[in-house]
Design an enzyme around this catalytic site. Structure first.
Site, PDB file in Angstrom:
ATOM      1  N   ASP A 108       0.936  -1.106  -0.071  1.00 29.60           N
ATOM      2  CA  ASP A 108      -0.090   0.023   0.149  1.00 29.60           C
ATOM      3  C   ASP A 108       0.806   1.021   0.132  1.00 29.60           C
ATOM      4  O   ASP A 108       1.695   1.260   0.857  1.00 29.60           O
ATOM      5  CB  ASP A 108      -0.749  -0.179   1.292  1.00 29.60           C
ATOM      6  CG  ASP A 108      -1.996   0.928   1.130  1.00 29.60           C
ATOM      7  OD1 ASP A 108      -2.346   1.414   0.147  1.00 29.60           O
ATOM      8  OD2 ASP A 108      -2.245   1.333   2.416  1.00 29.60           O
TER       9      ASP A 108
ATOM     10  N   ASP B  33       2.874   4.898  -5.583  1.00 31.96           N
ATOM     11  CA  ASP B  33       2.032   6.144  -5.377  1.00 31.96           C
ATOM     12  C   ASP B  33       3.114   7.421  -5.722  1.00 31.96           C
ATOM     13  O   ASP B  33       3.798   8.148  -4.855  1.00 31.96           O
ATOM     14  CB  ASP B  33       1.682   6.359  -3.711  1.00 31.96           C
ATOM     15  CG  ASP B  33       0.938   7.694  -3.636  1.00 31.96           C
ATOM     16  OD1 ASP B  33       0.787   8.278  -4.674  1.00 31.96           O
ATOM     17  OD2 ASP B  33       0.395   7.894  -2.476  1.00 31.96           O
TER      18      ASP B  33
ATOM     19  N   HIS C  13      -7.609   9.471   3.918  1.00 33.09           N
ATOM     20  CA  HIS C  13      -7.316   8.265   4.898  1.00 33.09           C
ATOM     21  C   HIS C  13      -7.807   8.780   6.214  1.00 33.09           C
ATOM     22  O   HIS C  13      -7.809   9.917   6.759  1.00 33.09           O
ATOM     23  CB  HIS C  13      -5.957   8.149   4.917  1.00 33.09           C
ATOM     24  CG  HIS C  13      -5.248   7.535   3.618  1.00 33.09           C
ATOM     25  ND1 HIS C  13      -4.447   8.208   2.993  1.00 33.09           N
ATOM     26  CD2 HIS C  13      -5.923   6.451   2.822  1.00 33.09           C
ATOM     27  CE1 HIS C  13      -4.406   7.467   1.717  1.00 33.09           C
ATOM     28  NE2 HIS C  13      -5.065   6.341   1.785  1.00 33.09           N
TER      29      HIS C  13
ATOM     30  N   ASP D 189      -9.223   0.351   6.295  1.00 34.21           N
ATOM     31  CA  ASP D 189      -8.121   0.314   7.321  1.00 34.21           C
ATOM     32  C   ASP D 189      -8.747   0.672   8.445  1.00 34.21           C
ATOM     33  O   ASP D 189      -8.920   0.089   9.425  1.00 34.21           O
ATOM     34  CB  ASP D 189      -6.902   0.975   7.058  1.00 34.21           C
ATOM     35  CG  ASP D 189      -5.783   0.735   8.090  1.00 34.21           C
ATOM     36  OD1 ASP D 189      -5.910  -0.248   9.091  1.00 34.21           O
ATOM     37  OD2 ASP D 189      -4.823   1.351   8.167  1.00 34.21           O
TER      38      ASP D 189
HETATM   39  P1  13P Z   1      -9.403   4.159   5.229  1.00 37.31           P
HETATM   40  O1  13P Z   1      -8.590   5.065   6.408  1.00 37.31           O
HETATM   41  O2  13P Z   1     -10.684   5.010   5.087  1.00 37.31           O
HETATM   42  O3  13P Z   1      -9.692   2.852   6.120  1.00 37.31           O
HETATM   43  O4  13P Z   1      -8.531   3.963   4.220  1.00 37.31           O
HETATM   44  C1  13P Z   1      -7.400   3.139   4.069  1.00 37.31           C
HETATM   45  C2  13P Z   1      -6.842   3.273   3.151  1.00 37.31           C
HETATM   46  O5  13P Z   1      -7.029   3.893   2.032  1.00 37.31           O
HETATM   47  C3  13P Z   1      -5.399   2.409   2.770  1.00 37.31           C
HETATM   48  O6  13P Z   1      -4.565   2.961   1.493  1.00 37.31           O
END
Ligand code: 13P
Length: 341
Positions: A78, A100, A184, A263
């Site tokens: 990620d 990214d 996020h 997450d």
């Molecule tokens: P959230 O914080 O909305 O769960 O998003 C997680 C995310 O996009 C990780 O790359």
């Protein structure tokens, strides 16, 4: 991951990508996948890799594939911040990476389009040679997660549809993360999002222009009120907040979204369950007394999302293709590109 997303496009469903740092989170995801018969994407950020010293993560994932052989499972990086980070993930056995390049390697400063294309293209060449999938990002998400993010609100760097088309053409990415107003973390919206704050119309426009590209929604936790309430009921101090409503994600899935990153919802579930045990059983000191309910709470959220995203019931649809075979398909440009329509 390319195979999972192609299959999802064929079946018209989305696949949740859930972040992990430790054993309990991996167990929660794999148990939810078994219960709902779902293919799954397990993802680790740079922060998670450093927390788990890479090798713990590697062996936990090996255990997951050993214990759950019937589940098609992806290990995805990620928000890789550089070519080197992606390279080390591939060397370790990740089957998919995100480059990214929307941010500079500091993971904070928005980059230029040219920089993003150049670094992402480099990662695509290196990854496809090994059969590994690549996700790119164009536009910048809001917020900060695990130290990664420009810290902006979700609307500052929305994806320009024209640029998205050019980006895919020049890089050859398999999947594309677009900025449509999400952030996020827990604090995404101060009230239920509307078309002004969550730009689903932009997502639909991008899908129309890129019908063969798998779209990715980051920052897609729904931040449910019941999970916020449990935390606050047992001494937490979360401020009122809104996440991305499930029906908006489902609208995205109808319009080319194949990977949905979650997450925060799992973090909330874990924290609420642990706070509850601490408050109700202050005499407990065996970590299992609170880690088990925490793991169960996360499993419940993941299983629910798997059902809502539509991946439930699809684990047995296909056998995972080995990386070497994927590499051959990339080499011959024979990747079966599946339209989401
Ligand atoms: P959230 O914080 O909305 O769960 O998003 C997680 C995310 O996009 C990780 O790359």
């Amino acid at each position: 991951m390319r195979q999972l997303l192609d299959e999802a496009a064929k079946g018209g469903y989305g696949v949740g990508a859930f972040n992990v740092n430790n054993m309990e989170q991996i167990q929660a995801i794999m148990e939810a996948a078994r219960e709902t018969k779902s293919p799954v994407i397990v993802q680790a950020s740079r922060g998670a890799r450093s927390y788990s010293q890479d090798r713990f993560l590697y062996h936990l994932m090996l255990a997951a594939t050993e214990l759950y052989p019937e589940i098609p499972t992806v290990l995805h990086l990620d928000h890789g911040n550089s070519v080197d980070t992606c390279k080390s993930a591939i060397a370790m056995g990740f089957t998919s990476v995100m480059m990214d390049g929307s941010l500079m390697p500091d993971g904070k400063t928005p980059s230029t389009f040219e920089y993003n294309v150049k670094t992402t293209r480099e990662v695509v060449e290196m990854s496809h040679a090994k059969g590994t999938t690549v996700e790119g990002e164009i536009g910048c998400l809001g917020g900060i997660e695990d130290g990664h993010g420009a810290g902006l609100d979700g609307l500052s760097h929305l994806t320009d549809p024209e640029q998205a088309v050019e980006f895919v053409r020049q890089t050859g990415v398999d999947a594309l993360d677009i900025a449509i107003g999400t952030s996020h973390g827990a604090y995404k919206f101060t009230k239920k999002p509307t078309g002004e704050t969550l730009k689903m119309d932009r997502l639909i426009e991008i899908h129309k222009r890129l019908p063969r590209t798998h779209l990715v929604m980051h920052g897609s936790s729904s931040v449910p009120k019941d999970l916020q309430d449990i935390i606050n009921q047992y001494g937490g101090k979360l401020k009122p907040t809104w996440g991305v409503p499930i029906e908006e994600i489902q609208l995205g899935i109808k319009n080319g979204v194949r990977k949905i990153n979650v997450d925060t919802d799992n973090r909330l579930a874990i924290t609420g369950a642990i706070r509850k045990v601490f408050a109700e059983k202050p005499e407990e000191f065996d970590p299992r007394s609170y880690l088990k309910p925490a793991r169960d709470a996360m499993k419940k959220v993941v299983a629910l999302r798997m059902t809502q995203f539509g991946q439930a019931g699809h684990a047995g649809d296909y056998a995972p293709t080995p990386l070497a075979e994927m590499a051959k398909r990339y080499e011959g440009n024979g990747i079966p590109v599946v339209s989401s329509e």
